[in-house]
Design an enzyme around this catalytic site. Structure first.
Site, PDB file in Angstrom:
ATOM      1  CE  LYS A 174      19.381 -19.215 -32.410  1.00 27.11           C
ATOM      2  NZ  LYS A 174      18.030 -19.420 -32.836  1.00 27.11           N
ATOM      3  N   GLY A 227      22.492 -12.870 -40.202  1.00 26.12           N
ATOM      4  CA  GLY A 227      21.507 -12.194 -39.675  1.00 26.12           C
ATOM      5  C   GLY A 227      21.392 -10.565 -39.962  1.00 26.12           C
ATOM      6  CB  SER A 228      19.388  -7.987 -38.317  1.00 29.74           C
ATOM      7  OG  SER A 228      19.722  -7.999 -36.937  1.00 29.74           O
ATOM      8  N   GLY A 232      24.243  -8.265 -35.609  1.00 27.67           N
ATOM      9  CA  GLY A 232      25.358  -8.574 -35.962  1.00 27.67           C
ATOM     10  C   GLY A 232      26.313  -7.801 -35.097  1.00 27.67           C
ATOM     11  CD  GLU A 249      28.395 -12.823 -45.738  1.00 29.80           C
ATOM     12  OE1 GLU A 249      27.477 -11.844 -46.182  1.00 29.80           O
ATOM     13  OE2 GLU A 249      29.669 -13.150 -45.923  1.00 29.80           O
TER      14      GLU A 249
END
Ligand code: UN1
Length: 499
Positions: A174, A227-228, A232, A249
């Site tokens: 995605k 992502g943020s 996360g 990450e």
């Protein structure tokens, strides 16, 4: 306007919802790149069911043959490099020089994966028993959920999917809803290179629906997310509950330290690139500049002149230094932090405003911004802004600089400019980051080295290099006893009792 589709169960298909969203160019929001599926959980279910079938076939394909597919992927990306760079700049804004680099990072990752197909080492070790063989080797995991951000629309999906595929897994991918076109082209290339269709599934849509459904799906045992830190945390909670393997990450608040003995011209080039490249929208972006007292005023003067001269614009036009932010929401977040910084008493030396004139009002432009006299601990020194905003902190000693660097909750990259080799090596030991650069900016990791951060930036895994292959495979151990007798470990062995 072109309508794009998902790739599920070996075919380009419409979303079960029948709904689509417009993907717009952030440099000119009147330019619509295309319509992309707003998929639902039903699409994810079909994708996962198909990926399980793909996995059964792919895991039995020898790893060197899997590597060969990835070599062809690298060749195709090389042939299409310029075209992909163009479409990537159109959908996410960073200048062509940078999107070319993004494609190159994918090519490098493909060729690394291709050769890993002939390694994928295990260990052979001596057994403590006579006539007994002991070894470890790697097995794939299953269907991997791959959820990626907008800022490296090609490189980051390749960091995750190429090692996953090389290890024999299937992927449900995605891409961020801001960059679905680049994600689509990547899947087209994988198929053209000969990847069996059910091994890759592409499901477009938003994180709250599609990303969530992938993370919560019981038949997806491994998730890789960039992502943020906030998102996360949700991903991590679900994966923890469901005992899934997870690579995260997330955020960064990376600092460049410039000491009194540094080559100032070099340090200046470094901070301009580190802070304002990709409009500050990298996890590795330089968002803090730590200057030693002796060079502070002089360096700041030079820096502000350079930042003011940077040209905002469409990344496809020659001469553009800084592209737009990805969205209006991203720009509002940056504006919020400008208010926070001023309220905290930061000295706004340049920027702090939307891009003005020359058609810039059609995109999400924001001027390169520098706050000076920021105190360690201030919000603009602690929190990730993900925009072209640099907070400058003044320090007296290298020790103080190291402490300021380490005084945030994140730990991705750091940079130190000095001519003192002893100090450089001390910094490598002392700075709490996954990556430290000496005399180079905080951005620019290479594909064949492990990439990731400590503290709230990650959860202990690394992308890139050799380490990522451990994430995407399970270690299996085989013992073969060819003694023809029952040998009981820890009981019948002769260790410590020589005859
Ligand atoms: C990211 O911002 O998530 O080291 C990745 C760099 C790039 C990758 C950044 N090669 O800046």
């Amino acid at each position: 306007m072109k309508t794009f589709r998902n790739f599920i169960a070996g075919a380009w298909t419409e979303p079960s919802t029948g709904e689509y969203f417009d993907n717009v160019n952030p440099a000119d929001t009147t330019d619509v790149v295309g319509r992309f599926p707003l998929s639902g959980t039903e699409d994810v279910d079909r994708a996962v069911a198909s990926a399980r079938r793909g996995f059964e076939r792919w895991r039995r394909t020898p790893a060197p043959a899997r590597g060969d597919v990835l070599r062809r992927v690298g060749d195709l990306m090389t042939q299409r490099k310029e075209e992909i760079a163009e479409l990537m700049t159109r959908e996410m804004g960073k200048p062509l020089t940078e999107t070319r680099g993004d494609v190159q990072e994918g090519i490098d990752t493909a060729y690394y994966a291709a050769t890993e197909g002939r390694r994928l080492f295990g260990h052979t070790v001596p057994s403590e028993m006579p006539s007994k063989w002991a070894m470890s080797f790697r097995r794939p995991i299953g269907v991997c959920g791959i959820i990626t951000p907008f800022n490296f629309p090609l490189a980051i999906p390749t960091w995750k999917m190429f090692p996953a595929l090389l290890c024999g897994n299937a992927c449900v991918f995605k891409p961020a809803e801001d960059v679905p076109h680049t994600g689509t082209v990547l899947v087209e290339i994988l198929l053209e290179a000969g990847l069996p269709p059910e091994v890759i599934q592409l499901v477009h849509g938003v994180g709250e629906t599609v990303g969530k459904a992938i993370v919560e799906h019981p038949d997806v045992p491994a998730i890789s997310f960039t992502g943020s830190t906030e998102t996360g945390r949700f991903v991590g909670e679900t994966c923890g509950r469901m005992h899934k393997r997870l690579s995260l990450e997330m955020g960064g608040k990376n600092a460049q330290i410039v000491l009194d003995d540094a080559d100032l011209d070099l340090a200046l080039e470094g901070v301009i690139w580190g802070a304002f490249g990709t409009t500050g929208q990298r996890c590795t972006a330089t968002s803090r500049l730590i200057l030693q007292r002796g060079i502070h005023d002089n360096f700041l003067g030079l820096l502000v002149d350079r930042a003011r001269a940077m040209k905002l614009g469409d990344g496809r036009k020659a001469g553009t230094d800084v592209g737009p932010l990805i969205s209006e929401a991203a720009r509002r977040k940056v504006e919020h932090y400008i208010d926070v910084g001023q309220a905290e008493g930061g000295d706004l030396l340049c920027g702090g405003r939307r891009g003005q004139g020359r058609g810039l009002e059609r995109g999400h432009f924001f001027e390169p911004t520098i706050f000076a006299r920021v105190s360690a601990g201030a919000r603009i020194e602690q929190e990730e802004i993900f925009g072209p905003v640099l907070s400058v902190v003044r320090v007296s000693t290298p020790e103080e600089a190291f402490a300021v660097n380490n005084g945030v909750k994140y730990g991705l990259s750091s940079s130190l400019y000095t001519r003192d080799v002893n100090l450089a090596f001390r910094a490598l030991q002392e700075l709490d980051n996954g990556i430290t650069y000496v005399n180079a900016p905080t951005i620019g990791a290479e594909a064949h080295l492990p990439f990731g951060g400590v503290k709230q930036t990650g959860n202990g895994h690394r992308e890139g290099g050799w380490e990522v292959y451990e994430f995407y495979s399970e270690t299996k151990v085989g013992y073969v006893d060819y003694s023809g007798t029952l040998q009981r470990a820890q009981i019948d062995n002769y260790l410590g009792t020589p005859d």
